[in-house]
Motif scaffolding. Structure first.
Motif, short mmCIF file in Angstrom:
data_model
loop_
_atom_site.label_atom_id
_atom_site.label_comp_id
_atom_site.label_asym_id
_atom_site.label_seq_id
_atom_site.Cartn_x
_atom_site.Cartn_y
_atom_site.Cartn_z
N LEU A 337 0.84 -1.19 0.00
CA LEU A 337 0.00 0.00 0.00
C LEU A 337 0.87 1.24 0.00
O LEU A 337 1.78 1.38 0.81
CB LEU A 337 -0.90 0.04 1.24
N ASP A 338 0.54 2.13 -0.92
CA ASP A 338 1.22 3.41 -1.01
C ASP A 338 0.17 4.44 -0.61
O ASP A 338 -0.82 4.59 -1.32
CB ASP A 338 1.67 3.60 -2.46
N ALA A 339 0.33 5.08 0.53
CA ALA A 339 -0.80 5.85 1.05
C ALA A 339 -0.34 7.08 1.83
O ALA A 339 0.79 7.18 2.29
CB ALA A 339 -1.64 4.97 1.96
N THR A 340 -1.30 7.99 1.97
CA THR A 340 -1.11 9.12 2.88
C THR A 340 -1.82 8.76 4.18
O THR A 340 -2.94 8.24 4.14
CB THR A 340 -1.71 10.39 2.27
N VAL A 341 -1.16 8.98 5.31
CA VAL A 341 -1.83 8.72 6.59
C VAL A 341 -1.90 9.99 7.43
O VAL A 341 -0.98 10.81 7.43
CB VAL A 341 -1.14 7.59 7.42
N GLU A 393 0.07 14.73 12.63
CA GLU A 393 0.89 14.93 11.44
C GLU A 393 0.40 14.06 10.28
O GLU A 393 -0.19 13.00 10.49
CB GLU A 393 2.36 14.65 11.73
N ILE A 394 0.64 14.55 9.09
CA ILE A 394 0.24 13.85 7.88
C ILE A 394 1.49 13.43 7.14
O ILE A 394 2.42 14.23 6.98
CB ILE A 394 -0.62 14.77 6.99
N GLY A 395 1.52 12.17 6.72
CA GLY A 395 2.73 11.70 6.05
C GLY A 395 2.43 10.69 4.97
O GLY A 395 1.29 10.25 4.79
N ARG A 396 3.48 10.36 4.28
CA ARG A 396 3.39 9.43 3.17
C ARG A 396 4.07 8.14 3.59
O ARG A 396 5.23 8.17 4.02
CB ARG A 396 4.15 10.08 2.00
N LEU A 439 1.04 13.81 -1.44
CA LEU A 439 1.11 14.97 -0.55
C LEU A 439 1.20 16.28 -1.31
O LEU A 439 1.01 17.34 -0.74
CB LEU A 439 2.34 14.86 0.38
N ALA A 440 1.48 16.20 -2.61
CA ALA A 440 1.74 17.42 -3.38
C ALA A 440 0.64 18.48 -3.25
O ALA A 440 0.97 19.66 -3.10
CB ALA A 440 1.96 17.06 -4.84
N PRO A 441 -0.64 18.10 -3.26
CA PRO A 441 -1.66 19.14 -3.15
C PRO A 441 -1.57 19.91 -1.85
O PRO A 441 -1.92 21.09 -1.78
CB PRO A 441 -2.98 18.38 -3.23
N LEU A 442 -1.09 19.23 -0.79
CA LEU A 442 -0.94 19.93 0.47
C LEU A 442 0.16 20.98 0.36
O LEU A 442 0.02 22.10 0.84
CB LEU A 442 -0.60 18.94 1.59
#
Lengths: 447, 311
Positions: A337-341, A393-396, A439-442
C-alpha cells in the motif's frame, strides 16, 4: 421536489409543515478558534428552530450560575463537563437539524490546535464542509491548512463563510478580495469553481445565515442555509465501478429457507443490478448476481449507500472480508500500500512498526516498510524521510500487508480507498489511511 | 502542479436516497459489522420506542435468518406492566432470546439499597454491568441517539468501555468513514449505537413508515396521575402520590418509557402515529426535558451516569 404535508398538532393547534420525503446532507464545520464557529452553529440551530425551550432554559440557568448577563450559546454545544469548565470544545460532536427541504447531520469540529485529528474525523463522511474565516483577517494559514485537509479527504463541496462581515462595514471589496483568494487556493487544491461557494455572513447578527441580508445588497447569492438546502450532493460516487465488501454471510437454515445463502453488505461504490457479472476478491472467482435482496423484497438494482444482500449464480466460497466487485473494472489486488496517513494517536509512527490495517471488512497485519515524507504544517511543504510521524501529522507511507487487499485510489472511491491503522497491542485507532493520495496538493497550499 | 480528482461530478448523479432509507442502511450496516466482528453481542432492550426500532432493524439486517443476538432487559422492578407484556409478546413473536437482569433481586438480597428519593433509574447500572460480565457479552447495542442530550452528542457509534464499564469521553477513538474499530481486550466491551444519527422525529417517521407496534403508553389514553416537579407521574408501587400530591385522571401519553418512578407522562391528544408526529414536530420541549426526572439532577447528569457505565 420535496413533498410536504400540513397537519395540526393536537395539543397546541399549531400548524406544522412536515416533510414526507427529504434527503440527508452530511456536513462538517472547520475554522480556527475565534472565528465564531460556535456562534454560527448556534445560529443555524436556533434559526432552524432546532433548539428547544428546555435546552435554552438550561443554558440560561447555567449562564446565570456563572454570573453571565446573557446566555452563552456555546453551552448548547459543549456537551462535556471538562469542555464547559475550560470553555473549549474538546471533541467532535454531531448536531441534527432539519428544514422542510433537507435533513442535516453536522459534524461540529473543534477549531483547537489539534486540528488535523478533528478535521479528519469530521471530514471523512462529509459531503460538504463549511470553512469559516474572520473578514478582518481573511485567508490565514489555518484556512489554507484546513482546506488542504478537506481536499485530501475528498470532501466534494466547500463553503467559505466570510464571517464578521459587519465588523468591516459590510464592505463588498473585502468580501471580493477574500473570496477570490480562497477560490484560487481551492482551485490549486483540485476543486472546480462550481464546488466552491463563498458567502458573506455575520453569525452574531444573523446576516445571510438563514435569511438573506439587506446589509449586503451587492451580494446576489444564497444565504448559507439556502445553499445547504439546495446544493446538489451525491452521497457516494454512483458512476464509479461497483464495490461491496462482504460483511456477513446470511444462511438461515430454516424450514422456509433451507438453501438460502446471501452475502450481506453495504454498497460502497457504484451500482449493482440483477444479472451483473462480478468478481469475488481476493480469490478472483467470477460469477453473476442472481438476486439483489432486501427484507422488503428483491430489487432490480442497488446503489452506493444501500445495505443489501446479494445472491450469486454459482456456488462460490465467499466470506466476511471478501469484496464483490464489477468484473469488468475490478480494483487492484496488492500487498503493497502506497498511502497518505493522518496520524491520530499520541504514540508516534516509526518505520518498521507492526500494525493492523482495516480495509473494508478485512483486518490484516501489516508492517510499515517506509516513511517517505511528512507534510510540514508550518512551512506547508513536504519534508523528505522524517524519523517519525507525531500526533496530528500527515505523512506518506508504504505498508506491506500480510495478505493482498483489493484497493482503489481514494480519489476514485472514498470507501474502498480508505483504511484504518490499528495498534495490535491495545486496539487503538492510530491513523486514517488514504490510498494513492499524494502529498503534493498539500504543499500546493503554500503557493 | 498536481491536482486531486475530486468526486464532484454531481450533475448526473442519481437522486439521493431518502433520509430514512439512508439512516436504515447505516443502522443495518452497523448491526452486520458487529455480527461479523464480535463473539457475544446483545441488544439492550427497554421496551421503549428506540429499542423496539432497534429490534426491528436487527430483524431486517439478518433477514431471512433469525437475529443472532439475545435481548438484555434491565428490569427495575418499577416497570410499567404494559411494557413488560409488550416485551414478552415481541420476544415470543420473533422467537428471540431474552435475558433479564433484575434490580429487585439486588435489593432483595442486599446488594443494592433503595435510594431515599425512590427512583431506581440510577440503580440499573450495577445489574447491567454484572449482566454484561456474567454473560461475557462483548458488544452491547443501545438505542441511544446523539440528539437526546449534549453528552450523547459526543458519543461514538462504537464506544469502548473498560473492564469497569466506564466511558472516558476524553479518550475516545476517532471514528472515520464507516470503518468501525471493534477491537477490545478481554473484560472490556463495546457499546454500539446504531441510531446515533437519528432524531426523535426520524424514529417516529420510521415507526410510521414501517408500521412498528409500540406499547400503548406512547399514545394518548386516560390515566390516573399526580403532579410532581412539573411532571405527571403514575401512581404505582414506586411511591406516590405522597401527601399533598392530588391524583387526577388526565389524557396523557409517554414520550419515553423507563422506570415508572422518574418517567413522566405529557398531556396529549395524540391517539395515532400521525398525531404523535405532528405533536413531536411542534413540541418546544425535548423528550428528556419533558419527562425524565433523573436528567434534571445536575447539569452533567447524563455524562456522569454514562461515565459510571449507564447508557
Amino acid at each position: 421536489m420535496t413533498e410536504t404535508t400540513t397537519r395540526t398538532a393536537p395539543d397546541s393547534g399549531t400548524e406544522v409543515t412536515l416533510p414526507v420525503h427529504t434527503d440527508l446532507l452530511r456536513l462538517a464545520t472547520a475554522g480556527s478558534v475565534d472565528d465564531g464557529k460556535s456562534t454560527l452553529v448556534g445560529r443555524l440551530l436556533h434559526d432552524t428552530k432546532s433548539v428547544l425551550a428546555d435546552q435554552l432554559d438550561a443554558v440560561r440557568r447555567a449562564s446565570a450560575d456563572r454570573g453571565l448577563a446573557t446566555p452563552d450559546l456555546s453551552l448548547l454545544v459543549d456537551g462535556l463537563r471538562a469542555e464547559r469548565e475550560q470553555g473549549i470544545t474538546i471533541d467532535v460532536a454531531y448536531r441534527y437539524f432539519a428544514t422542510p427541504k433537507r435533513t442535516f447531520v453536522l459534524a461540529d469540529t473543534p477549531g483547537h490546535v489539534q486540528y488535523t485529528r478533528n478535521t479528519v474525523t469530521g471530514a471523512s463522511t462529509a459531503q460538504l464542509a463549511v470553512l469559516l474565516v474572520d473578514a478582518r483577517k481573511g485567508v490565514i494559514e489555518q484556512t489554507r491548512r484546513h482546506a488542504a485537509v478537506l481536499a485530501l479527504l475528498g470532501v466534494p463541496q466547500l463553503v467559505l463563510a466570510i464571517n464578521k462581515i459587519d465588523m468591516v462595514g459590510f464592505d463588498e471589496a473585502v468580501f471580493t478580495r477574500i473570496a477570490a483568494e480562497f477560490t484560487a487556493h481551492a482551485r490549486a487544491l483540485g476543486y472546480r469553481d462550481d464546488a466552491v461557494t463563498t458567502i458573506p455572513v455575520s453569525a452574531l447578527l444573523g446576516d445571510n445565515v438563514v435569511e438573506r441580508s439587506a446589509n449586503t445588497p451587492w451580494y446576489s447569492g444564497p444565504s448559507l442555509l439556502e445553499h445547504l438546502e439546495s446544493v446538489p450532493v451525491a452521497p457516494d460516487p454512483h458512476d464509479a465501478p461497483f464495490r461491496m465488501p462482504v460483511q456477513y454471510v446470511i444462511r438461515p437454515r430454516t424450514v422456509e429457507y433451507p438453501d438460502y445463502r446471501g452475502y450481506a453488505g453495504q454498497v460502497a461504490a457504484g451500482v449493482v443490478a440483477e444479472g451483473d457479472e462480478v468478481v469475488v476478491l481476493p480469490a478472483g472467482v467470477r460469477t453473476r448476481v442472481s438476486k439483489v435482496d432486501t427484507p422488503d423484497g428483491s430489487k432490480p438494482r442497488a446503489a452506493a449507500g444501500h445495505s443489501v444482500t446479494l445472491l450469486l449464480a454459482d456456488d462460490v466460497d465467499v466470506s466476511r472480508g471478501d469484496l464483490i466487485a464489477a468484473a469488468d473494472a475490478p480494483p487492484q489486488l496488492t500487498d503493497e500500500l502506497d498511502a497518505t496517513v493522518c496520524w491520530l494517536a499520541e504514540k508516534p509512527l516509526t518505520p518498521a512498526a507492526k500494525v493492523l490495517v482495516k480495509h473494508g471488512t478485512r483486518t490484516v497485519p501489516a508492517i510499515v516498510t517506509d516513511l517517505s515524507a511528512r507534510f510540514d504544517e508550518q512551512q506547508l511543504s513536504s519534508v523528505e524521510r522524517p524519523d517519525s510521524l507525531q500526533l496530528n501529522e500527515i505523512g506518506r507511507v508504504q505498508l506491506r500487508t500480510a495478505e493482498p487487499l483489493p484497493v482503489d485510489e481514494y480519489a476514485a472511491s472514498r470507501r474502498t480507498g480508505s483504511f484504518l491503522v490499528i495498534d495490535p497491542a491495545d486496539g487503538t485507532t492510530l491513523a486514517a489511511g488514504l490510498i494513492g493520495v499524494p502529498l503534493a496538493p498539500l504543499a500546493a497550499a503554500s503557493e | 502542479m498536481t491536482t486531486v480528482e475530486l468526486p464532484n461530478d454531481l450533475a448526473d448523479a442519481p437522486p439521493q436516497v431518502d433520509n430514512l432509507d439512508a439512516l436504515e442502511s447505516e443502522a443495518i450496516h452497523i448491526f452486520r459489522e458487529v455480527a461479523g466482528e464480535f463473539d457475544r453481542p446483545v441488544i439492550l432492550f427497554s421496551g421503549g420506542k428506540d429499542s423496539t426500532v432497534l429490534v426491528h432493524l436487527a430483524l431486517k439486517a439478518f433477514w431471512p435468518a433469525p437475529v443472532p443476538f439475545p435481548l438484555l432487559h434491565v428490569d427495575t422492578g418499577h416497570n410499567f406492566s404494559e411494557v413488560l407484556a409488550f416485551r414478552d409478546e415481541l420476544v415470543e413473536r420473533h422467537d428471540l432470546r431474552l435475558v433479564v437482569a433484575s434490580v429487585q433481586d439486588y435489593i432483595d438480597d442486599g446488594r443494592l439499597r433503595e435510594r431515599p428519593d425512590g427512583t431506581r433509574n440510577p440503580l440499573q447500572t450495577t445489574p447491567l454491568l454484572d449482566g454484561i460480565s456474567e454473560n461475557r457479552f462483548d458488544a452491547v447495542f443501545g438505542g441511544g441517539r446523539r440528539d437526546e442530550e449534549r453528552a450523547r452528542a459526543k458519543e461514538r457509534i462504537f464506544s469502548l468501555r473498560n473492564a469497569f464499564g466506564q466511558w472516558d469521553p476524553r479518550r475516545q477513538r476517532p471514528e472515520l468513514w464507516n470503518l468501525y474499530n471493534g477491537k477490545h481486550r478481554p473484560g472490556e466491551h463495546v457499546r454500539v449505537f446504531p441510531l446515533s444519527n437519528w432524531t426523535e422525529l426520524d424514529v417516529w417517521r420510521y415507526i410510521q413508515r414501517e408500521k412498528i407496534e409500540l406499547p400503548e403508553l406512547y399514545y394518548a389514553h386516560r390515566r390516573e396521575v399526580y403532579q410532581r416537579d412539573g411532571m405527571w407521574l403514575t401512581a404505582g408501587p414506586w411511591g406516590g402520590p405522597r401527601e399533598g400530591e392530588v391524583p387526577a385522571t388526565k389524557t396523557v401519553r409517554y414520550r419515553t418509557v423507563g422506570d415508572g418512578s422518574c418517567t413522566g407522562a405529557v398531556e396529549s391528544e395524540a391517539y395515532t402515529v400521525d398525531d404523535v408526529i405532528a405533536e413531536v414536530a411542534a413540541s418546544r420541549l425535548t423528550e428528556r426535558g419533558a419527562t425524565r426526572a433523573d436528567d434534571r439532577l445536575s447539569e452533567a447528569a447524563m455524562e456522569d451516569r454514562k461515565r459510571e457505565g449507564y447508557f
